[in-house]
Design a protein around this motif. Structure first.
Motif, PDB file in Angstrom:
ATOM      1  N   ALA A  41     -14.890   0.927   1.172  1.00 33.93           N
ATOM      2  CA  ALA A  41     -15.775  -0.144   0.703  1.00 33.93           C
ATOM      3  C   ALA A  41     -16.151  -1.037   1.877  1.00 33.93           C
ATOM      4  O   ALA A  41     -15.465  -1.048   2.904  1.00 33.93           O
ATOM      5  CB  ALA A  41     -15.048  -0.965  -0.358  1.00 33.93           C
ATOM      6  N   THR A  42     -17.208  -1.798   1.707  1.00 27.70           N
ATOM      7  CA  THR A  42     -17.608  -2.775   2.726  1.00 27.70           C
ATOM      8  C   THR A  42     -17.499  -4.178   2.113  1.00 27.70           C
ATOM      9  O   THR A  42     -16.875  -4.366   1.088  1.00 27.70           O
ATOM     10  CB  THR A  42     -19.044  -2.494   3.202  1.00 27.70           C
ATOM     11  OG1 THR A  42     -19.887  -2.525   2.050  1.00 27.70           O
ATOM     12  CG2 THR A  42     -19.155  -1.141   3.876  1.00 27.70           C
ATOM     13  N   GLY A  43     -18.123  -5.157   2.763  1.00 25.85           N
ATOM     14  CA  GLY A  43     -18.104  -6.523   2.240  1.00 25.85           C
ATOM     15  C   GLY A  43     -17.087  -7.383   2.968  1.00 25.85           C
ATOM     16  O   GLY A  43     -16.362  -6.914   3.860  1.00 25.85           O
ATOM     17  N   GLY A  44     -17.025  -8.637   2.572  1.00 24.48           N
ATOM     18  CA  GLY A  44     -16.127  -9.589   3.225  1.00 24.48           C
ATOM     19  C   GLY A  44     -14.667  -9.288   2.923  1.00 24.48           C
ATOM     20  O   GLY A  44     -13.792  -9.402   3.802  1.00 24.48           O
ATOM     21  N   THR A  45     -14.380  -8.883   1.695  1.00 25.23           N
ATOM     22  CA  THR A  45     -12.979  -8.740   1.270  1.00 25.23           C
ATOM     23  C   THR A  45     -12.173  -7.765   2.129  1.00 25.23           C
ATOM     24  O   THR A  45     -11.045  -8.092   2.513  1.00 25.23           O
ATOM     25  CB  THR A  45     -12.919  -8.323  -0.216  1.00 25.23           C
ATOM     26  OG1 THR A  45     -13.768  -9.208  -0.971  1.00 25.23           O
ATOM     27  CG2 THR A  45     -11.504  -8.390  -0.746  1.00 25.23           C
ATOM     28  N   LEU A  72     -18.720   3.913  -0.449  1.00 24.19           N
ATOM     29  CA  LEU A  72     -19.225   3.693  -1.806  1.00 24.19           C
ATOM     30  C   LEU A  72     -20.731   3.596  -1.878  1.00 24.19           C
ATOM     31  O   LEU A  72     -21.355   4.092  -2.818  1.00 24.19           O
ATOM     32  CB  LEU A  72     -18.690   2.354  -2.340  1.00 24.19           C
ATOM     33  CG  LEU A  72     -17.260   2.305  -2.829  1.00 24.19           C
ATOM     34  CD1 LEU A  72     -16.818   0.851  -2.968  1.00 24.19           C
ATOM     35  CD2 LEU A  72     -17.142   3.031  -4.167  1.00 24.19           C
ATOM     36  N   ASP A  73     -21.335   2.917  -0.883  1.00 25.64           N
ATOM     37  CA  ASP A  73     -22.734   2.542  -1.102  1.00 25.64           C
ATOM     38  C   ASP A  73     -23.460   2.185   0.193  1.00 25.64           C
ATOM     39  O   ASP A  73     -22.844   2.029   1.253  1.00 25.64           O
ATOM     40  CB  ASP A  73     -22.823   1.366  -2.100  1.00 25.64           C
ATOM     41  CG  ASP A  73     -21.739   0.319  -1.865  1.00 25.64           C
ATOM     42  OD1 ASP A  73     -21.227   0.228  -0.743  1.00 25.64           O
ATOM     43  OD2 ASP A  73     -21.404  -0.404  -2.821  1.00 25.64           O
ATOM     44  N   GLY A 138     -13.778  -3.346  -3.726  1.00 23.73           N
ATOM     45  CA  GLY A 138     -13.839  -4.781  -3.910  1.00 23.73           C
ATOM     46  C   GLY A 138     -14.492  -4.994  -5.274  1.00 23.73           C
ATOM     47  O   GLY A 138     -14.784  -4.030  -5.987  1.00 23.73           O
ATOM     48  N   ILE A 139     -14.761  -6.233  -5.619  1.00 24.20           N
ATOM     49  CA  ILE A 139     -15.407  -6.501  -6.909  1.00 24.20           C
ATOM     50  C   ILE A 139     -16.453  -7.599  -6.727  1.00 24.20           C
ATOM     51  O   ILE A 139     -16.233  -8.555  -5.974  1.00 24.20           O
ATOM     52  CB  ILE A 139     -14.343  -6.894  -7.976  1.00 24.20           C
ATOM     53  CG1 ILE A 139     -14.946  -6.955  -9.386  1.00 24.20           C
ATOM     54  CG2 ILE A 139     -13.658  -8.209  -7.624  1.00 24.20           C
ATOM     55  CD1 ILE A 139     -13.889  -7.078 -10.500  1.00 24.20           C
ATOM     56  N   HIS A 144     -19.249  -6.028 -10.655  1.00 24.51           N
ATOM     57  CA  HIS A 144     -19.685  -4.714 -10.149  1.00 24.51           C
ATOM     58  C   HIS A 144     -18.612  -4.089  -9.264  1.00 24.51           C
ATOM     59  O   HIS A 144     -17.854  -4.794  -8.588  1.00 24.51           O
ATOM     60  CB  HIS A 144     -21.055  -4.770  -9.456  1.00 24.51           C
ATOM     61  CG  HIS A 144     -21.100  -5.439  -8.120  1.00 24.51           C
ATOM     62  ND1 HIS A 144     -22.141  -6.254  -7.726  1.00 24.51           N
ATOM     63  CD2 HIS A 144     -20.267  -5.413  -7.052  1.00 24.51           C
ATOM     64  CE1 HIS A 144     -21.942  -6.678  -6.493  1.00 24.51           C
ATOM     65  NE2 HIS A 144     -20.810  -6.175  -6.062  1.00 24.51           N
ATOM     66  N   GLY A 146     -18.516  -0.717  -6.401  1.00 26.08           N
ATOM     67  CA  GLY A 146     -19.632  -0.102  -5.710  1.00 26.08           C
ATOM     68  C   GLY A 146     -20.785  -1.049  -5.991  1.00 26.08           C
ATOM     69  O   GLY A 146     -20.607  -2.266  -6.072  1.00 26.08           O
ATOM     70  N   LYS A 208     -14.101 -15.146  -7.233  1.00 28.45           N
ATOM     71  CA  LYS A 208     -13.811 -13.952  -8.028  1.00 28.45           C
ATOM     72  C   LYS A 208     -12.941 -14.277  -9.241  1.00 28.45           C
ATOM     73  O   LYS A 208     -12.484 -13.379  -9.940  1.00 28.45           O
ATOM     74  CB  LYS A 208     -13.109 -12.896  -7.153  1.00 28.45           C
ATOM     75  CG  LYS A 208     -13.876 -12.491  -5.912  1.00 28.45           C
ATOM     76  CD  LYS A 208     -15.162 -11.749  -6.245  1.00 28.45           C
ATOM     77  CE  LYS A 208     -16.083 -11.571  -5.062  1.00 28.45           C
ATOM     78  NZ  LYS A 208     -15.569 -10.706  -4.023  1.00 28.45           N
TER      79      LYS A 208
END
Ligand code: F6R
Length: 243
Positions: A41-45, A72-73, A138-139, A144, A146, A208
């Motif tokens: 997964a990517t993102g800050g988390t 994931l995406d 992550g969420i 959501h 992904g 979150k």
């Protein structure tokens, strides 16, 4: 709402501890099976998680040489060289620093003449690899996973999705302006995610909290995509600072 679910819930003292616990689970998996198929997964988390993986690799504790990965995406219309792309994110946070073989790294392509075909091919590649052994998630604040936004049917594989306005707002920090945030993404579907053998979900921060509470409530509904995870037998949720 402290409903007990089939998930394994781990409360971490802080963000660093959450990242370390998650990294240890993945490292142990790789040590047992060097050919592990990783779902990423990517993102800050997960930034801290990737720091831990890189540190473990540099310390000689783990190798990725035989591993495969599927992300994931990816945003539709964003070039892999663009710093806001998930291709760039993964190179920057993990792949440039460890011994993964380039041929074993897979991300959905956001620039394609036929996106639907590319999505079907990505799904087929995951199946051909024997499905994902261990999937990091992550969420989103809206639940959501992904980029499966609320309302996405649970029985769909990799597909193209229109991003929710709240997702575009949340992710605009990675772009110059909201207008630059893509409107669509290519994402593994809930069905793809549920076909993973083991799932590790990271939840961090007050933004979150609502998603965390909804997940704890154990109500399964397509309006809250992460609730599909209640249908999976092996989910570990590592959370911190959600209150
Ligand atoms: C990223 C992904 C998303 C993020 C979610 C949370 O590959 O699939 O579901 O995990 O949007 O993002 P952060 O961690 O930035 O809050």
């Amino acid at each position: 709402m402290n409903v007990v679910t089939n998930f394994k819930w781990i409360e971490a003292a802080n963000y660093d501890e959450m990242s370390k616990i998650a990294a240890t689970i993945f490292i142990d998996h790789l040590k047992k099976n060097s050919e592990t198929v990783l779902g990423l997964a990517t993102g800050g988390t997960p930034e801290g998680f990737y720091k831990e993986l890189v540190a473990a690799y540099k310390a000689g504790e783990v190798s990725f040489a035989q591993a495969k990965s599927f992300n994931l995406d990816e945003y539709v219309g964003i070039d892999p060289a663009n710093e806001s792309s998930y291709h760039y994110y993964m190179d920057h946070h993990l792949f440039n620093h460890v011994d993964m073989k380039r041929d074993n790294i897979n991300l959905p392509a956001g620039i394609q003449s036929n996106l639907e075909k590319a999505a079907a091919e990505y799904e087929a590649m995951i199946k051909a690899a024997g499905n994902i052994d261990i999937q990091l998630l992550g969420i989103g604040g809206n639940g959501h996973i992904g980029f499966n936004e609320p309302g996405t049917p649970f029985d769909v594989g990799t597909h193209i999705i229109e991003l929710a306005q709240s997702t575009r707002e949340a992710n605009k920090v990675y772009f110059d302006s909201i207008e630059d945030v893509p409107t669509h993404a290519i994402t593994m579907g809930i069905k793809t995610i549920l076909s993973s053998k083991k799932i590790v979900l990271l939840i961090a921060g007050a933004s979150k909290q609502e998603a965390f509470d909804r997940l704890r409530s154990r109500i399964v509904t397509e309006d809250f995509p992460a609730s599909a995870l209640h249908n999976h037998p092996d989910v570990t949720v590592i959370y911190t600072d959600v209150k």
